[in-house]
Write an enzyme that holds these catalytic residues in place. Structure first.
Site, PDB file in Angstrom:
ATOM      1  N   GLY A  39      -0.744  50.219   7.824  1.00 22.58           N
ATOM      2  CA  GLY A  39      -1.855  50.832   7.103  1.00 22.58           C
ATOM      3  C   GLY A  39      -1.653  52.329   7.005  1.00 22.58           C
ATOM      4  O   GLY A  39      -2.609  53.102   6.987  1.00 22.58           O
ATOM      5  N   SER A  41      -0.491  54.258   4.615  1.00 22.93           N
ATOM      6  CA  SER A  41      -0.464  54.928   3.316  1.00 22.93           C
ATOM      7  C   SER A  41      -1.729  55.742   3.034  1.00 22.93           C
ATOM      8  O   SER A  41      -1.781  56.482   2.049  1.00 22.93           O
ATOM      9  CB  SER A  41      -0.265  53.896   2.195  1.00 22.93           C
ATOM     10  OG  SER A  41      -1.346  52.972   2.168  1.00 22.93           O
ATOM     11  N   SER A  42      -2.748  55.617   3.888  1.00 20.84           N
ATOM     12  CA  SER A  42      -3.994  56.348   3.660  1.00 20.84           C
ATOM     13  C   SER A  42      -4.809  56.436   4.945  1.00 20.84           C
ATOM     14  O   SER A  42      -4.465  55.815   5.956  1.00 20.84           O
ATOM     15  CB  SER A  42      -4.835  55.668   2.563  1.00 20.84           C
ATOM     16  OG  SER A  42      -5.185  54.349   2.956  1.00 20.84           O
ATOM     17  N   GLY A  43      -5.911  57.206   4.892  1.00 19.47           N
ATOM     18  CA  GLY A  43      -6.868  57.263   6.001  1.00 19.47           C
ATOM     19  C   GLY A  43      -6.282  57.680   7.332  1.00 19.47           C
ATOM     20  O   GLY A  43      -5.410  58.544   7.421  1.00 19.47           O
ATOM     21  N   ARG A  64       0.732  47.736   2.009  1.00 20.15           N
ATOM     22  CA  ARG A  64       0.967  46.834   0.874  1.00 20.15           C
ATOM     23  C   ARG A  64       1.295  47.560  -0.418  1.00 20.15           C
ATOM     24  O   ARG A  64       2.162  47.136  -1.177  1.00 20.15           O
ATOM     25  CB  ARG A  64      -0.260  45.932   0.665  1.00 20.15           C
ATOM     26  CG  ARG A  64      -0.466  44.918   1.770  1.00 20.15           C
ATOM     27  CD  ARG A  64      -1.765  44.158   1.588  1.00 20.15           C
ATOM     28  NE  ARG A  64      -2.936  45.029   1.752  1.00 20.15           N
ATOM     29  CZ  ARG A  64      -4.179  44.631   1.598  1.00 20.15           C
ATOM     30  NH1 ARG A  64      -4.440  43.382   1.268  1.00 20.15           N
ATOM     31  NH2 ARG A  64      -5.183  45.473   1.778  1.00 20.15           N
ATOM     32  N   LYS A  68       1.170  54.017  -3.159  1.00 21.87           N
ATOM     33  CA  LYS A  68       0.482  54.822  -2.148  1.00 21.87           C
ATOM     34  C   LYS A  68       1.435  55.207  -1.012  1.00 21.87           C
ATOM     35  O   LYS A  68       1.343  56.306  -0.450  1.00 21.87           O
ATOM     36  CB  LYS A  68      -0.719  54.061  -1.592  1.00 21.87           C
ATOM     37  CG  LYS A  68      -1.905  53.980  -2.539  1.00 21.87           C
ATOM     38  CD  LYS A  68      -3.096  53.326  -1.846  1.00 21.87           C
ATOM     39  CE  LYS A  68      -4.312  53.307  -2.755  1.00 21.87           C
ATOM     40  NZ  LYS A  68      -5.485  52.693  -2.084  1.00 21.87           N
ATOM     41  N   ASP A  93       2.675  42.914   3.504  1.00 18.75           N
ATOM     42  CA  ASP A  93       1.355  42.547   4.010  1.00 18.75           C
ATOM     43  C   ASP A  93       1.541  42.041   5.437  1.00 18.75           C
ATOM     44  O   ASP A  93       2.111  40.959   5.648  1.00 18.75           O
ATOM     45  CB  ASP A  93       0.735  41.456   3.130  1.00 18.75           C
ATOM     46  CG  ASP A  93      -0.712  41.157   3.505  1.00 18.75           C
ATOM     47  OD1 ASP A  93      -1.104  41.442   4.656  1.00 18.75           O
ATOM     48  OD2 ASP A  93      -1.452  40.628   2.652  1.00 18.75           O
ATOM     49  N   SER A 172      -9.807  49.983  16.679  1.00 20.61           N
ATOM     50  CA  SER A 172     -10.960  49.109  16.531  1.00 20.61           C
ATOM     51  C   SER A 172     -12.066  49.881  15.821  1.00 20.61           C
ATOM     52  O   SER A 172     -11.796  50.668  14.921  1.00 20.61           O
ATOM     53  CB  SER A 172     -11.418  48.613  17.907  1.00 20.61           C
ATOM     54  OG  SER A 172     -12.493  47.711  17.786  1.00 20.61           O
ATOM     55  N   TYR A 186     -16.786  41.526   9.645  1.00 21.88           N
ATOM     56  CA  TYR A 186     -16.002  42.680  10.086  1.00 21.88           C
ATOM     57  C   TYR A 186     -16.100  42.870  11.597  1.00 21.88           C
ATOM     58  O   TYR A 186     -15.096  43.073  12.285  1.00 21.88           O
ATOM     59  CB  TYR A 186     -16.499  43.924   9.366  1.00 21.88           C
ATOM     60  CG  TYR A 186     -15.834  45.212   9.783  1.00 21.88           C
ATOM     61  CD1 TYR A 186     -14.524  45.485   9.418  1.00 21.88           C
ATOM     62  CD2 TYR A 186     -16.525  46.165  10.546  1.00 21.88           C
ATOM     63  CE1 TYR A 186     -13.912  46.675   9.795  1.00 21.88           C
ATOM     64  CE2 TYR A 186     -15.925  47.349  10.923  1.00 21.88           C
ATOM     65  CZ  TYR A 186     -14.618  47.598  10.541  1.00 21.88           C
ATOM     66  OH  TYR A 186     -14.015  48.774  10.930  1.00 21.88           O
ATOM     67  N   LYS A 190     -13.119  42.907  14.664  1.00 23.54           N
ATOM     68  CA  LYS A 190     -12.868  44.071  15.509  1.00 23.54           C
ATOM     69  C   LYS A 190     -13.091  43.759  16.987  1.00 23.54           C
ATOM     70  O   LYS A 190     -12.437  44.330  17.862  1.00 23.54           O
ATOM     71  CB  LYS A 190     -13.754  45.241  15.065  1.00 23.54           C
ATOM     72  CG  LYS A 190     -13.350  45.837  13.724  1.00 23.54           C
ATOM     73  CD  LYS A 190     -11.940  46.402  13.762  1.00 23.54           C
ATOM     74  CE  LYS A 190     -11.564  47.119  12.478  1.00 23.54           C
ATOM     75  NZ  LYS A 190     -10.219  47.726  12.533  1.00 23.54           N
TER      76      LYS A 190
END
Length: 270
Positions: A39, A41-43, A64, A68, A93, A172, A186, A190
């Protein structure tokens, strides 16, 4: 009584801060280390990659969206401290096929060496009332948020144990500390991550469980906390505090539901 409880809470927090340095492991040396971020590619994932790169790490970004990934790669490379550093991008993925994830990790290790730290940031959130959510939503979130952390961790664990070097970080959420209205799918995913991280640490393995609080902290702040190797010894405290928040939130939800029911009755009788 409230004053006594507040005093106890303050004393408990101070004790945790005093004890933390004693139970924290030796910080991971990042110069030359191979850090894999899913994950990424961002955030938070991208911010973690940047922080590690600033300290001389070699980065493998896994996500994925290839476009990005390439954009994130350009941003990260702006923070290099030497010309030997590399940012490797792999589009996959991490929640669908374990064999594919394992092959991707092998490719990364062949190019950049054994993984020194894995940061599991791949994830997504979807909200809605339990009866309004499709069953496929529960399956999808459990796959992405939970299995998306299981597969990469399983792929690096053998090499880490053989080398007796390595760290796995799980990201988390506060929704992984207590259940929240509208987040049945969600929150459950978590909670699963939290159970995985705590159980793995008992094996024993170098694992870290970070509670994502992007609604309060910026992604950059969370990233710095992870890179500084902050051990989260206050999770139990956060959960206790969160219970008070949960009670307040629950009363708000109930009031809103009552107001909506009154409004619906009024509309029907009008």
């Amino acid at each position: 009584m409230l004053l006594l409880a507040a005093a106890f809470l303050v004393a408990f927090v101070l004790l945790l801060y005093m004890v933390s340095p004693l139970i924290s492991p030796k910080p991971l040396a990042l110069p030359g280390a191979h850090v894999v971020v899913t994950g990424g590619s961002s955030g938070i994932g991208k911010c973690i990659a940047i922080e590690c790169y600033k300290q001389g790490a070699f980065i493998t970004l896994v996500a994925r969206n290839e476009d990005k990934l390439l954009q994130a790669k350009k941003e990260i490379e702006m923070h290099s401290i030497n010309d030997k550093q590399v940012v490797l991008c792999i589009s996959v993925d991490v929640s669908q096929d374990y064999n594919q994830v394992e092959n991707v990790i092998k490719q990364a290790q062949e190019k950049l060496g054994p993984v020194d730290m894995l940061v599991n940031c791949a994830g997504m959130a979807m909200s809605g009332k339990f009866e309004d959510l499709e069953v496929s939503t529960f399956e999808r979130l459990m796959s992405i948020n939970y299995l998306g952390s299981v597969y990469p961790s399983r792929a690096v664990i053998t090499t880490m144990k053989e080398r007796r070097v390595g760290r796995i970080v799980f990201v988390s959420s506060q929704a992984g500390q207590l259940g929240l209205f509208g987040f049945t799918a969600y929150s459950a995913s978590k909670f699963a991550i939290r159970g995985l991280a705590e159980a793995l640490q008992m094996e024993p393995l170098e694992t870290r469980l970070i509670s994502e609080t992007t609604s309060v902290c910026k992604p950059e702040q969370v990233a710095k906390q992870i890179v500084k190797d902050a051990i989260v010894v206050t999770m139990g405290l956060f959960r206790t505090i969160a219970l008070f928040y949960l009670g307040s939130f629950d009363s708000i939800v109930r009031r809103c539901m009552m107001q909506r029911e009154k409004s619906e009755i009024a509309d029907k009788t009008a």
